[in-house]
Design a protein around this motif. Structure first.
Motif: not given
Length: 134
Positions: A9-14, A41-45
Motif C-alpha cells: 500500500x501507499x502507506x504501509x504500517x511498520x 502506521x507505527x504498527x501499534x494497535x
C-alpha cells in the motif's frame, strides 16, 4: 514456481518490515492479502475495538487500491478475533457498505486466542482484473 509480485500500500504500517512478510502477493490471477489488523502506521494497535476494526478495513482498502482493485473484487474473506462475540457483529454490520450492495464474498469467521495484541484481523483473496494482468 508461479510468477508473483508483491503489492504494497501507499502507506504501509511498520508490521510488514518488522516481521518480514508481504502485504499482499499477486499470483495466478488472484491477489492474496495478508491478514489485516487495525495497526497504526507505527504498527501499534488502535486501542478501541470499533476503531481497530475500521482501521483493519482501511488498511485492507489501501492494499486493494495499490493493486487497482476494490472490495467488489474480493471473493473470499476470513475474519478472526480474540473477542468474537463483540467483533463479529460489528464487522458484519460494516461489511455491506464495503461491498457496495454487490454480491458479498464467501466468508469465514473464526474465534482465536491470539492475534499479537490485536482484537480483530481480516484476510482476503481477490480476483485480478484483466487490465491488471490477471
Amino acid at each position: 514456481m508461479a510468477d508473483r509480485d508483491i503489492v504494497t500500500p501507499a502507506r504501509p504500517h511498520a508490521l510488514y518490515a518488522a516481521h518480514g512478510y508481504s502485504p499482499a502477493v499477486r499470483a495466478g490471477g488472484l491477489l492474496f492479502v495478508s491478514g489485516q489488523v487495525g495497526a497504526r502506521e507505527d504498527g501499534s494497535p488502535e486501542p478501541e475495538l470499533e476503531a481497530q476494526v475500521r482501521l483493519a478495513f482501511d488498511n485492507l482498502r489501501g492494499i486493494l487500491d495499490a493493486a487497482g482493485l476494490t472490495f467488489d473484487d474480493v471473493v473470499d474473506a476470513t475474519l478472526m478475533s480474540t473477542v468474537p462475540d463483540e467483533a463479529f457483529p460489528l464487522a458484519i454490520r460494516l461489511l455491506p457498505d464495503l461491498w457496495n450492495g454487490k454480491a458479498p464474498p464467501a466468508l469465514t469467521a473464526i474465534g482465536v486466542t491470539w492475534l499479537s495484541g490485536f482484537l480483530f484481523e481480516i484476510k482476503v483473496v481477490a480476483t485480478l482484473r484483466e487490465t491488471n494482468g490477471g
